[in-house]
Design a protein around this motif. Structure first.
Motif, PDB file in Angstrom:
ATOM      1  N   VAL B   2       0.843  -1.203   0.000  1.00 40.48           N
ATOM      2  CA  VAL B   2       0.000   0.000   0.000  1.00 40.48           C
ATOM      3  C   VAL B   2       0.872   1.245   0.000  1.00 40.48           C
ATOM      4  CG1 VAL B   2      -1.635   1.341   1.400  1.00 40.48           C
ATOM      5  CG2 VAL B   2      -2.023  -1.113   1.035  1.00 40.48           C
ATOM      6  N   LEU B   6       0.829   4.218  -2.660  1.00 38.04           N
ATOM      7  CA  LEU B   6       0.544   5.607  -2.265  1.00 38.04           C
ATOM      8  C   LEU B   6       1.655   6.529  -2.760  1.00 38.04           C
ATOM      9  CD1 LEU B   6      -0.923   5.116   1.330  1.00 38.04           C
ATOM     10  CD2 LEU B   6      -2.147   5.743  -0.770  1.00 38.04           C
ATOM     11  N   ALA B   9       0.895   7.102  -6.240  1.00 37.13           N
ATOM     12  CA  ALA B   9      -0.201   8.084  -6.337  1.00 37.13           C
ATOM     13  C   ALA B   9       0.357   9.504  -6.274  1.00 37.13           C
ATOM     14  CB  ALA B   9      -1.218   7.865  -5.216  1.00 37.13           C
ATOM     15  N   TYR B  21      -6.431   8.211  -8.856  1.00 42.19           N
ATOM     16  CA  TYR B  21      -5.520   7.077  -8.585  1.00 42.19           C
ATOM     17  C   TYR B  21      -5.780   6.724  -7.129  1.00 42.19           C
ATOM     18  CZ  TYR B  21      -1.340   4.147  -8.806  1.00 42.19           C
ATOM     19  OH  TYR B  21      -0.461   3.072  -8.795  1.00 42.19           O
ATOM     20  N   VAL B  22      -6.779   5.846  -6.912  1.00 46.72           N
ATOM     21  CA  VAL B  22      -7.258   5.590  -5.554  1.00 46.72           C
ATOM     22  C   VAL B  22      -6.826   4.187  -5.126  1.00 46.72           C
ATOM     23  CG1 VAL B  22      -9.268   5.546  -4.028  1.00 46.72           C
ATOM     24  CG2 VAL B  22      -9.251   7.090  -6.003  1.00 46.72           C
ATOM     25  N   VAL B  23      -6.076   4.122  -4.046  1.00 46.15           N
ATOM     26  CA  VAL B  23      -5.534   2.855  -3.543  1.00 46.15           C
ATOM     27  C   VAL B  23      -6.448   2.339  -2.431  1.00 46.15           C
ATOM     28  CG1 VAL B  23      -3.524   1.733  -2.495  1.00 46.15           C
ATOM     29  CG2 VAL B  23      -3.199   3.685  -4.065  1.00 46.15           C
ATOM     30  N   CYS B  24      -6.907   1.104  -2.570  1.00 48.70           N
ATOM     31  CA  CYS B  24      -7.846   0.524  -1.594  1.00 48.70           C
ATOM     32  C   CYS B  24      -7.430  -0.882  -1.208  1.00 48.70           C
ATOM     33  CB  CYS B  24      -9.250   0.426  -2.204  1.00 48.70           C
ATOM     34  SG  CYS B  24      -9.893   1.942  -2.891  1.00 48.70           S
ATOM     35  N   GLN B  25      -7.794  -1.273  -0.002  1.00 48.79           N
ATOM     36  CA  GLN B  25      -7.662  -2.671   0.425  1.00 48.79           C
ATOM     37  C   GLN B  25      -9.036  -3.298   0.416  1.00 48.79           C
ATOM     38  OE1 GLN B  25      -5.126  -1.928   4.064  1.00 48.79           O
ATOM     39  NE2 GLN B  25      -4.403  -3.995   3.588  1.00 48.79           N
ATOM     40  N   ASP B  26      -9.068  -4.531  -0.054  1.00 53.75           N
ATOM     41  CA  ASP B  26     -10.300  -5.298  -0.046  1.00 53.75           C
ATOM     42  C   ASP B  26     -10.711  -5.501   1.408  1.00 53.75           C
ATOM     43  OD1 ASP B  26     -12.088  -7.649  -0.049  1.00 53.75           O
ATOM     44  OD2 ASP B  26     -11.595  -7.711  -2.204  1.00 53.75           O
ATOM     45  N   ALA B  27     -11.920  -5.082   1.775  1.00 51.61           N
ATOM     46  CA  ALA B  27     -12.328  -5.134   3.191  1.00 51.61           C
ATOM     47  C   ALA B  27     -12.408  -6.577   3.687  1.00 51.61           C
ATOM     48  CB  ALA B  27     -13.678  -4.438   3.364  1.00 51.61           C
ATOM     49  N   TRP B  34      -6.695  -2.982  -4.449  1.00 52.09           N
ATOM     50  CA  TRP B  34      -7.345  -2.479  -5.658  1.00 52.09           C
ATOM     51  C   TRP B  34      -6.829  -1.054  -5.901  1.00 52.09           C
ATOM     52  CZ3 TRP B  34     -11.828  -4.866  -8.135  1.00 52.09           C
ATOM     53  CH2 TRP B  34     -12.236  -6.055  -7.527  1.00 52.09           C
ATOM     54  N   PHE B  36      -7.953   2.090  -8.330  1.00 50.60           N
ATOM     55  CA  PHE B  36      -8.893   2.604  -9.343  1.00 50.60           C
ATOM     56  C   PHE B  36      -8.267   3.854  -9.944  1.00 50.60           C
ATOM     57  CE2 PHE B  36     -12.863   3.040 -11.441  1.00 50.60           C
ATOM     58  CZ  PHE B  36     -13.167   4.397 -11.495  1.00 50.60           C
TER      59      PHE B  36
END
Lengths: 83, 83
Positions: B2, B6, B9, B21-27, B34, B36
């Protein structure tokens, strides 16, 4: 379907806590629609479903969906364009 | 991972044509990340991979990825928060 979701995107502008509501078509499978949403909380998201006009939009969209809509809850770590 | 994304990003802020450019963790599966991204064109995206520091970041990230990174090309129809 895209038109209904773009209408929903207009609607969430009035919703508390919504920052992104991006409607996309899968480039390989145009019948597959993706919506990327970011909210301050799940509660804000759930409340938005009760906004005037939203239940009617959902009722219009559901018959167009083949099977059950899939969703992947994510936790935003950060990035560009969030606010 | 992550942290590297970031950092990426931050880097794409200097890239032409990147809006999200959105950095996400699968809940549900926190080891699944992920990102996006929205770009004005595939060309802008591909050019960003040559920005100073980006190849090094990719080299740092690749060993952390289990298998091959998956990607789903999408066509943005519209929505809230794009620009």
């Amino acid at each position: 379907m895209v038109a209904i979701l773009l209408q929903a995107a207009e609607g969430v502008k009035a919703a508390k806590g919504c920052h992104l509501y991006v409607v996309c078509q899968d480039a390989t499978n145009p019948d597959t629609i993706w919506v990327f949403e970011t909210w301050d909380s799940k509660e804000d998201h759930d409340n938005s479903l009760k906004l005037p006009g939203t239940p009617e939009m959902i009722a219009k969209a559901m018959p167009l969906i083949d099977g059950k809509p899939e969703g992947t809850p994510l936790v935003v770590a950060g990035g560009l364009g969030l606010f």
